[in-house]
Scaffold this active site. Structure first.
Site, PDB file in Angstrom:
ATOM      1  N   CYS A 135       0.852  -1.188   0.000  1.00 18.98           N
ATOM      2  CA  CYS A 135       0.000   0.000   0.000  1.00 18.98           C
ATOM      3  C   CYS A 135       0.887   1.237   0.000  1.00 18.98           C
ATOM      4  CB  CYS A 135      -0.902  -0.013   1.231  1.00 18.98           C
ATOM      5  SG  CYS A 135      -1.918   1.477   1.416  1.00 18.98           S
TER       6      CYS A 135
ATOM      7  N   GLU B 172      -7.861  -0.631   1.003  1.00 23.94           N
ATOM      8  CA  GLU B 172      -7.910   0.796   0.653  1.00 23.94           C
ATOM      9  C   GLU B 172      -9.215   1.437   1.112  1.00 23.94           C
ATOM     10  OE1 GLU B 172      -5.264   2.263  -0.223  1.00 23.94           O
ATOM     11  OE2 GLU B 172      -4.145   0.409  -0.533  1.00 23.94           O
TER      12      GLU B 172
END
Length: 488
Positions: free
Chosen positions: A130, A254
């Site tokens: 990420c 996310e």
């Protein structure tokens, strides 16, 4: 070829030729020919330390690359990760050296805290992850949406890819969060949506403005509330070894950021920043944090931390033992210690952090490492630590072994047997190749099709289907026998 492989060859010749009166039948194999199937693992353990997998490719990660990734992930910031301020972990310095950053990173990932950019550290840093956290959020501010009904818009899709499956997976990801907290989500096609979702390269756009991933290994990044936008790096999805499950895991992660959750240092959390572990729903610690922000949805998905009793299960997913003689069964999101009386399920992630539920198959290899298989990937653990570079593609590590196996075992020679449907494959670890006789019919072993699980311990090899148990005999075949393992 292992002795068991020789046995299978004899059986095949016998089955195919004995019906022909002109051809002399091959003699039946003696028990010595097939004893490796049930031979004690402990007797072979001292004879081999061979890694059964093809070697991992160590990524090229320079010190500059590492520093960009670590600073991008917030390892030099005054920030809270699982309640611990990163800046307080090593020293009071506001600007940390690369050695300090690496040491913190190694600690959080269960690596040797050397501060040196060694191969294991490169494997983890060099994996897709990420991106940096993006927000105007301050350290003393709780970031959350001030409304309970949110809209999202899919700005674009990866070039050349069908929108249907992607739209469905994004809807599923939002739904999983909605099940556990008081938030509702609706897809719209208007530019004033609360959350805009886009796909692009390292340089892309956010509602018309330029946006950029910090480094080429960034899977995606997201903005905190009340911006909430999410950007995916197109090159990592729907190509090569990545799967729809990988995208779902990343989308869930996310969206967690978009709703206000930060990274977690625990691999048992969906919010761990490194490569996808194949989670298909928020994990218990994620549920606890999102409910602290938005409350509990009445009638939503319950967060169960313990499963039903082992003896109430109609089937199991996988079975594995450990060096201490404990036998574990895996079913759904839970594992069971069969050595305990009236064993109740405990969360798989509490024993093997980073391992998802609904595992296909598992085995403990001769060197003591535990292998778990699901879909087209496998996870390798040393004790309770997920090893660097995992999860990994089955195709790359075990050339020729199929995906989506029903069960797997290891014989006394260290060869791996993979069962799927009505067939089985033998992976010869010395040559790292599939036996020339693979695949073979599972009926040659006296086993039913579509096994649920298999188990190889120090002394026996067995297989499970429903509540039935099949144990390997010295004649090379399995027969139904009684097992007390699934009984209360």
């Amino acid at each position: 070829m292992s002795t068991y492989g020789i046995f299978v060859l004899v059986v095949l010749i016998t089955c195919e030729l004995c019906s022909n009166a002109v051809v002399r039948c091959a003699p039946s194999p003696t028990s010595a020919n097939v004893r490796s199937l049930a031979r004690s693992k402990s007797s072979a353990n001292n004879q081999t330390t061979l890694d059964p997998t093809e070697a991992l490719e160590i990524p090229q990660v320079s010190e500059l690359d590492a520093e960009i990734v670590l600073r991008g992930l917030g390892y030099n910031e005054v920030d809270e990760v699982d309640g611990l301020s990163i800046s307080q972990r090593m020293s009071d310095s506001s600007e940390k050296s690369l050695t300090d950053l690496i040491r913190i990173f190694q600690r959080e990932h269960g690596l040797d805290e050397s501060g040196v950019l060694d191969d294991d550290t490169k494997l983890v840093i060099g994996s897709p992850h990420c991106g940096s956290k993006r927000s105007s959020k301050t350290a003393n501010d709780v970031s959350k949406w001030t409304k309970k009904s949110l809209t999202y818009r899919i700005h674009n899709f990866p070039r050349g890819k069908s929108p249907g499956p992607i739209r469905k997976l994004l809807a599923q990801a939002f739904s999983e969060w909605s099940k556990v907290t008081n938030l509702d989500f609706q897809e719209v096609d208007t530019e004033d949506s609360d959350i805009e979702i886009g796909f692009g390269g390292q340089v892309h756009h956010q509602r018309g403005d330029k946006c950029m991933f910090d480094d080429s290994k960034t899977l995606a990044h997201a903005y905190y509330p009340e911006v909430g936008d999410i950007h995916f790096n197109s090159q990592y999805f729907f190509e090569g070894d990545t799967s729809l499950t990988d995208f779902l895991d990343t989308a869930l992660h996310e969206i967690g950021h978009s709703l206000g959750l930060e990274h977690s240092s625990s691999k048992a959390s969906l919010m761990h920043p490194t490569e996808s572990n194949g989670f298909t729903e928020p994990q218990p610690m994620d549920v606890q944090k999102i409910q602290a922000l938005y409350g509990v949805r009445r009638g939503g998905r319950a967060t169960e931390t313990s499963g039903p009793k082992l003896c109430t299960l109609s089937k199991i997913d996988a079975a594995i033992d450990d060096d201490n003689g404990n036998v574990y069964f895996l079913a759904g999101n839970y594992f069971y210690n069969a050595n305990k009386t009236r064993s109740k399920g405990e969360l798989i992630s509490s024993k093997w952090p980073g391992l998802p539920g609904n595992i296909d198959a598992a085995f403990r290899y001769l060197d003591g490492r535990s292998y778990f298989f699901k879909g087209d990937k496998y996870w390798r653990f040393k004790g309770s630590r997920l090893e660097p570079g995992h999860p990994r593609s089955i195709r790359k590590a075990f050339p020729g072994l199929p995906s989506n196996c029903d069960a797997m075992i290891v014989d006394g020679d260290g060869d791996i047997y993979a069962f799927r449907g009505n067939q089985y494959w033998v992976y010869e670890t010395k040559t790292k190749k599939i036996s020339s006789l693979s695949p073979s019919s599972i009926r040659l072993l006296g086993l039913p099709n579509n096994l649920d699980a298999a188990l190889d311990t120090e002394t026996t090899i067995g297989a499970f289907k429903g509540t039935s148990y099949y144990e390997a005999q010295v004649n090379g075949k399995f027969r139904t026998t009684h097992s007390s393992l699934l009984v209360c």
